[in-house]
Design an enzyme around this catalytic site. Sequence first.
Site, short mmCIF file in Angstrom:
data_model
loop_
_atom_site.label_atom_id
_atom_site.label_comp_id
_atom_site.label_asym_id
_atom_site.label_seq_id
_atom_site.Cartn_x
_atom_site.Cartn_y
_atom_site.Cartn_z
N ASP A 13 0.85 -1.18 0.00
CA ASP A 13 0.00 0.00 0.00
C ASP A 13 0.90 1.24 0.00
O ASP A 13 1.66 1.45 0.95
CB ASP A 13 -0.86 -0.06 1.27
N ILE A 14 0.79 2.05 -1.02
CA ILE A 14 1.68 3.20 -1.17
C ILE A 14 1.48 4.24 -0.07
O ILE A 14 2.40 5.01 0.23
CB ILE A 14 1.55 3.82 -2.58
N GLY A 35 -9.72 4.00 -6.34
CA GLY A 35 -8.39 3.39 -6.44
C GLY A 35 -7.37 4.00 -5.50
O GLY A 35 -7.68 4.39 -4.37
N ASP A 37 -5.93 6.85 -5.66
CA ASP A 37 -6.25 8.26 -5.40
C ASP A 37 -7.11 8.38 -4.14
O ASP A 37 -6.80 9.17 -3.23
CB ASP A 37 -7.00 8.81 -6.63
N SER A 124 -2.36 4.36 -14.23
CA SER A 124 -3.27 4.04 -15.35
C SER A 124 -3.69 2.58 -15.46
O SER A 124 -4.51 2.26 -16.32
CB SER A 124 -2.69 4.49 -16.72
N THR A 125 -3.13 1.70 -14.61
CA THR A 125 -3.45 0.27 -14.80
C THR A 125 -4.69 -0.19 -14.02
O THR A 125 -5.02 -1.38 -14.02
CB THR A 125 -2.27 -0.65 -14.41
N TYR A 128 -8.28 3.32 -15.30
CA TYR A 128 -7.96 3.86 -16.63
C TYR A 128 -7.63 2.78 -17.67
O TYR A 128 -7.47 3.08 -18.85
CB TYR A 128 -6.83 4.89 -16.54
P1 ADP Z 1 -5.86 4.83 -12.70
O1 ADP Z 1 -7.12 5.64 -12.76
O2 ADP Z 1 -4.63 5.64 -13.04
O3 ADP Z 1 -5.95 3.55 -13.46
P2 ADP Z 1 -6.20 3.41 -10.18
O4 ADP Z 1 -6.10 3.99 -8.80
O5 ADP Z 1 -7.53 2.87 -10.59
O6 ADP Z 1 -5.67 4.55 -11.16
O7 ADP Z 1 -5.14 2.26 -10.34
C1 ADP Z 1 -3.76 2.47 -10.46
C2 ADP Z 1 -3.03 1.34 -9.78
O8 ADP Z 1 -2.99 1.57 -8.37
C3 ADP Z 1 -3.69 -0.03 -9.96
O9 ADP Z 1 -2.69 -0.97 -10.35
C4 ADP Z 1 -4.23 -0.36 -8.57
O10 ADP Z 1 -4.19 -1.77 -8.32
C5 ADP Z 1 -3.23 0.37 -7.68
N1 ADP Z 1 -3.64 0.68 -6.30
C6 ADP Z 1 -4.88 0.77 -5.76
N2 ADP Z 1 -4.80 1.09 -4.46
C7 ADP Z 1 -3.46 1.19 -4.14
C8 ADP Z 1 -2.70 1.47 -2.95
N3 ADP Z 1 -3.30 1.74 -1.80
N4 ADP Z 1 -1.33 1.48 -3.04
C9 ADP Z 1 -0.71 1.22 -4.21
N5 ADP Z 1 -1.36 0.95 -5.36
C10 ADP Z 1 -2.72 0.94 -5.34
#
Ligand code: ADP
Length: 180
Positions: A13-14, A35, A37, A124-125, A128
Amino acid sequence: MREIDLIEIRRGDITKIEADAIVNAANEGLLGGGGVDGAIHRAAGPELDKECRTVRTERGGCPTGGAVMTGAGRLPCRKVIHAVGPVWRGGAAGEAALLASCYDKSLALAEAAGLESIAFPNISTGIYGYPKTEAASVAIEATIGALRTRRSIGKVIFVCWDEENFELYRKELERRRQRT
Ligand code: ADP
């Protein structure tokens, strides 16, 4: 030291990462969303929302392929860099260049602020819809390219939320290590 050796791949988790900056996969309006964000905004608290609203009012948000930096509210990192990845439209709409630009501009902002470590999600994965294999290749290529000139940056962490991305990044990095 080779640029590739400054890159680390982690699962997790970032919002928990204690780097100088973490990158958010934001949208053009910087208003928070689902996501990663949503997770970043929830963990950071209202201060981050406030700063994003100010950027939106003053600069009209952030274009696709661009990046802006704010404080980090309650997060354990120092700064948040909001990068806006492209929505996948089949691959012929400049998606690869726009995605590469997110990594390049984020690293440029980090260097300009004198930061040494930065963590990226897999921009974006998610919502998006960018194909994960291609996105991993673009992300690593753009990052290695940027690190050649952004010499202050000593560590880049790719934080993979899902197992599939984690494996893809590990393989991509391994492949490039063997090539160089
Ligand atoms: P986008 O709209 O750019 O596709 P998303 O948030 O839907 O953005 O997804 C971007 C990536 O972030 C995906 O691979 C998703 O699995 C990942 N993601 C979601 N939650 C977290 C988190 N808490 N920490 C790190 N990566 C995450």
